[in-house]
Design a protein around this motif. Sequence first.
Motif, mmCIF file in Angstrom:
data_model
loop_
_atom_site.group_PDB
_atom_site.id
_atom_site.type_symbol
_atom_site.label_atom_id
_atom_site.label_comp_id
_atom_site.label_asym_id
_atom_site.label_seq_id
_atom_site.Cartn_x
_atom_site.Cartn_y
_atom_site.Cartn_z
ATOM 1 N N ASP A 105 0.859 -1.189 0.000
ATOM 2 C CA ASP A 105 0.000 0.000 0.000
ATOM 3 C C ASP A 105 0.891 1.233 0.000
ATOM 4 N N ASN A 125 -3.651 5.345 -3.411
ATOM 5 C CA ASN A 125 -4.835 6.194 -3.226
ATOM 6 C C ASN A 125 -4.364 7.628 -3.419
ATOM 7 N N LEU A 139 -1.553 8.737 -1.133
ATOM 8 C CA LEU A 139 -0.252 8.107 -1.393
ATOM 9 C C LEU A 139 0.391 8.690 -2.646
ATOM 10 N N LYS A 144 -9.683 2.052 -8.916
ATOM 11 C CA LYS A 144 -10.260 2.166 -7.571
ATOM 12 C C LYS A 144 -11.358 3.227 -7.581
ATOM 13 N N PHE A 173 -11.582 -0.938 5.364
ATOM 14 C CA PHE A 173 -10.493 -0.238 6.058
ATOM 15 C C PHE A 173 -10.499 -0.617 7.537
ATOM 16 N N ARG A 200 -8.804 2.053 10.223
ATOM 17 C CA ARG A 200 -9.533 3.285 10.527
ATOM 18 C C ARG A 200 -10.741 3.017 11.428
ATOM 19 N N ALA A 230 -7.647 -3.682 3.931
ATOM 20 C CA ALA A 230 -6.883 -2.443 3.777
ATOM 21 C C ALA A 230 -6.815 -1.692 5.095
ATOM 22 N N SER A 231 -6.026 -0.610 5.082
ATOM 23 C CA SER A 231 -5.805 0.149 6.314
ATOM 24 C C SER A 231 -5.222 -0.776 7.383
ATOM 25 N N ARG A 256 -2.564 -1.974 9.962
ATOM 26 C CA ARG A 256 -1.661 -1.218 10.841
ATOM 27 C C ARG A 256 -0.464 -2.041 11.329
ATOM 28 N N THR A 285 -3.424 -5.609 1.965
ATOM 29 C CA THR A 285 -2.545 -4.577 1.441
ATOM 30 C C THR A 285 -1.970 -3.814 2.622
HETATM 31 O O1 G3P Z 1 -4.961 2.654 0.607
HETATM 32 C C1 G3P Z 1 -6.102 2.255 1.282
HETATM 33 C C2 G3P Z 1 -5.851 2.022 2.740
HETATM 34 O O2 G3P Z 1 -4.939 0.966 2.901
HETATM 35 C C3 G3P Z 1 -5.387 3.262 3.487
HETATM 36 O O3 G3P Z 1 -4.981 2.915 4.755
HETATM 37 O O4 G3P Z 1 -3.454 3.629 6.597
HETATM 38 O O5 G3P Z 1 -4.604 5.397 5.207
HETATM 39 O O6 G3P Z 1 -5.929 3.982 6.830
HETATM 40 P P1 G3P Z 1 -4.723 4.048 5.885
#
Ligand code: G3P
Length: 217
Positions: free
Chosen positions: A6, A28, A31, A83, A129, A132, A163-164, A166, A183
């Motif tokens: 990611d 995204n 990024l 996406k 996500f 989050r 995704a997201s 940690r 990811t």
């Molecule tokens: O790119 C999508 C997702 O993985 C973003 O994660 O760390 O910004 O919550 P994050």
Amino acid sequence: MKFFLDTADVSEIRALAETGLIDGVTTNPSLIAKSGRRMAEVIAEICAITPGPVSAEVTATDFETMLREGQYLRSIAANVAVKVPLTEAGLRVCRALANDGTKVNVTLCFSATQALLAAKAGAAFISPFVGRLDDIGQDGMQLIADTAQIYRNYGFATEVLVASVRHPVHVLQAAKLGAHVATMPAATIRAMFKHPLTDRGLDAFLADWAKTGQSIL
Ligand code: G3P
């Protein structure tokens, strides 16, 4: 389980692609902004590094413009996955692009009912996500469990792309739930390699080997 990176940091992608353990990349708008590079240029470079799906996200919010953006992003390379955000217009675009044979990654998913809608819209990937949700005291991994169960109930082909992420425990929990993809940032996959007992055991092996005075080559 497939591992996606990611990030839009090409140097990180190149370094970890050499392990043979990276199956794709997700980006995204944040990024891309962090990379400091033009979207089309950096996506094209990433697509040349990894043969797996590379997610490039539209930035419009209306159907017509999102569709045109998605068609443009898809033209950058054969392994681009477009996406789109999990909105009504985003799912309309998902259906239109999927009907054209384009892989679509539906992102910013925070509920199982949203995930159900994305599967019905023909998404190739759904991106719940988890981090989050955890960040606000909700159970992100429960969303993965619910989504995976719903998809199994109806035989949806949509792949659960966690995704997201940690930390490595997110990857572990997602794998135990049978998610198709995680990811993650480069730091998370690097953390997965590490264990203090592995380091300590290797040091001991090499210390004992050194005492033999031998060398294999
Ligand atoms: O790119 C999508 C997702 O993985 C973003 O994660 O760390 O910004 O919550 P994050």
